[in-house]
Design a protein around this motif. Structure first.
Motif, PDB file in Angstrom:
ATOM      1  N   GLU A  38       0.827  -1.207   0.000  1.00  0.00           N
ATOM      2  CA  GLU A  38       0.000   0.000   0.000  1.00  0.00           C
ATOM      3  C   GLU A  38       0.864   1.261   0.000  1.00  0.00           C
ATOM      4  N   ALA A  39       1.958   1.230   0.761  1.00  0.00           N
ATOM      5  CA  ALA A  39       2.844   2.394   0.798  1.00  0.00           C
ATOM      6  C   ALA A  39       3.523   2.617  -0.548  1.00  0.00           C
ATOM      7  N   ILE A  40       3.931   1.531  -1.204  1.00  0.00           N
ATOM      8  CA  ILE A  40       4.558   1.659  -2.521  1.00  0.00           C
ATOM      9  C   ILE A  40       3.545   2.142  -3.550  1.00  0.00           C
ATOM     10  N   ALA A  41       2.298   1.697  -3.422  1.00  0.00           N
ATOM     11  CA  ALA A  41       1.266   2.140  -4.360  1.00  0.00           C
ATOM     12  C   ALA A  41       0.971   3.630  -4.204  1.00  0.00           C
ATOM     13  N   ARG A  42       1.063   4.134  -2.998  1.00  0.00           N
ATOM     14  CA  ARG A  42       0.793   5.554  -2.764  1.00  0.00           C
ATOM     15  C   ARG A  42       1.955   6.441  -3.216  1.00  0.00           C
ATOM     16  N   GLN A  43       3.188   5.967  -2.954  1.00  0.00           N
ATOM     17  CA  GLN A  43       4.368   6.737  -3.339  1.00  0.00           C
ATOM     18  C   GLN A  43       5.385   5.799  -4.003  1.00  0.00           C
ATOM     19  N   PRO A  44       5.264   5.615  -5.304  1.00  0.00           N
ATOM     20  CA  PRO A  44       6.164   4.684  -5.995  1.00  0.00           C
ATOM     21  C   PRO A  44       7.643   5.090  -5.931  1.00  0.00           C
ATOM     22  N   GLU A  45       7.914   6.364  -5.761  1.00  0.00           N
ATOM     23  CA  GLU A  45       9.310   6.801  -5.727  1.00  0.00           C
ATOM     24  C   GLU A  45      10.033   6.356  -4.454  1.00  0.00           C
ATOM     25  N   SER A  46       9.291   5.969  -3.424  1.00  0.00           N
ATOM     26  CA  SER A  46       9.922   5.506  -2.188  1.00  0.00           C
ATOM     27  C   SER A  46       9.957   3.980  -2.099  1.00  0.00           C
ATOM     28  N   ALA A  47       9.847   3.308  -3.229  1.00  0.00           N
ATOM     29  CA  ALA A  47       9.763   1.848  -3.247  1.00  0.00           C
ATOM     30  C   ALA A  47      11.005   1.189  -2.658  1.00  0.00           C
ATOM     31  N   GLY A  48      12.172   1.713  -2.965  1.00  0.00           N
ATOM     32  CA  GLY A  48      13.411   1.114  -2.456  1.00  0.00           C
ATOM     33  C   GLY A  48      13.504   1.182  -0.948  1.00  0.00           C
ATOM     34  N   SER A  49      13.175   2.324  -0.392  1.00  0.00           N
ATOM     35  CA  SER A  49      13.224   2.506   1.056  1.00  0.00           C
ATOM     36  C   SER A  49      12.188   1.640   1.759  1.00  0.00           C
TER      37      SER A  49
END
Length: 90
Positions: A38-49
């Motif tokens: 869900e967090a990656i879906a909301r902010q894909p640019e923070s996927a690595g973190s």
């Protein structure tokens, strides 16, 4: 009832309770994975973190299940109460 049979029965019941920890571990890991997706879906640019934090958290959560398994195996195969009972009874 033979006291040694009671010790064996209590050890098996305790091992089963220790293995129930695996259910809670599985549910917790599912929640961790769902929150990370869900967090990656909301902010894909923070996927690595998010992914690295998720993997560390999953590793920590998995140790709880492993500890339950180790305790269950110790209760079943290396139970110190059986040796203590045999020492006191003998």
């Amino acid at each position: 009832m033979d006291p040694l049979s009671f010790v064996f029965g209590a050890a098996q019941l305790s091992a089963a309770i220790a293995l129930l920890n695996g259910i809670a571990t599985t549910v917790g890991q599912g929640k961790i994975g769902a929150a990370a997706i869900e967090a990656i879906a909301r902010q894909p640019e923070s996927a690595g973190s998010v992914r690295s934090t998720m993997l560390i958290t999953l590793g920590v959560a998995e140790t709880s299940g492993i500890y339950g398994l180790v305790i269950a195996l110790l209760l079943l195969f290396q139970n110190p109460l059986i040796a203590l009972y045999l020492q006191l009874a003998g």
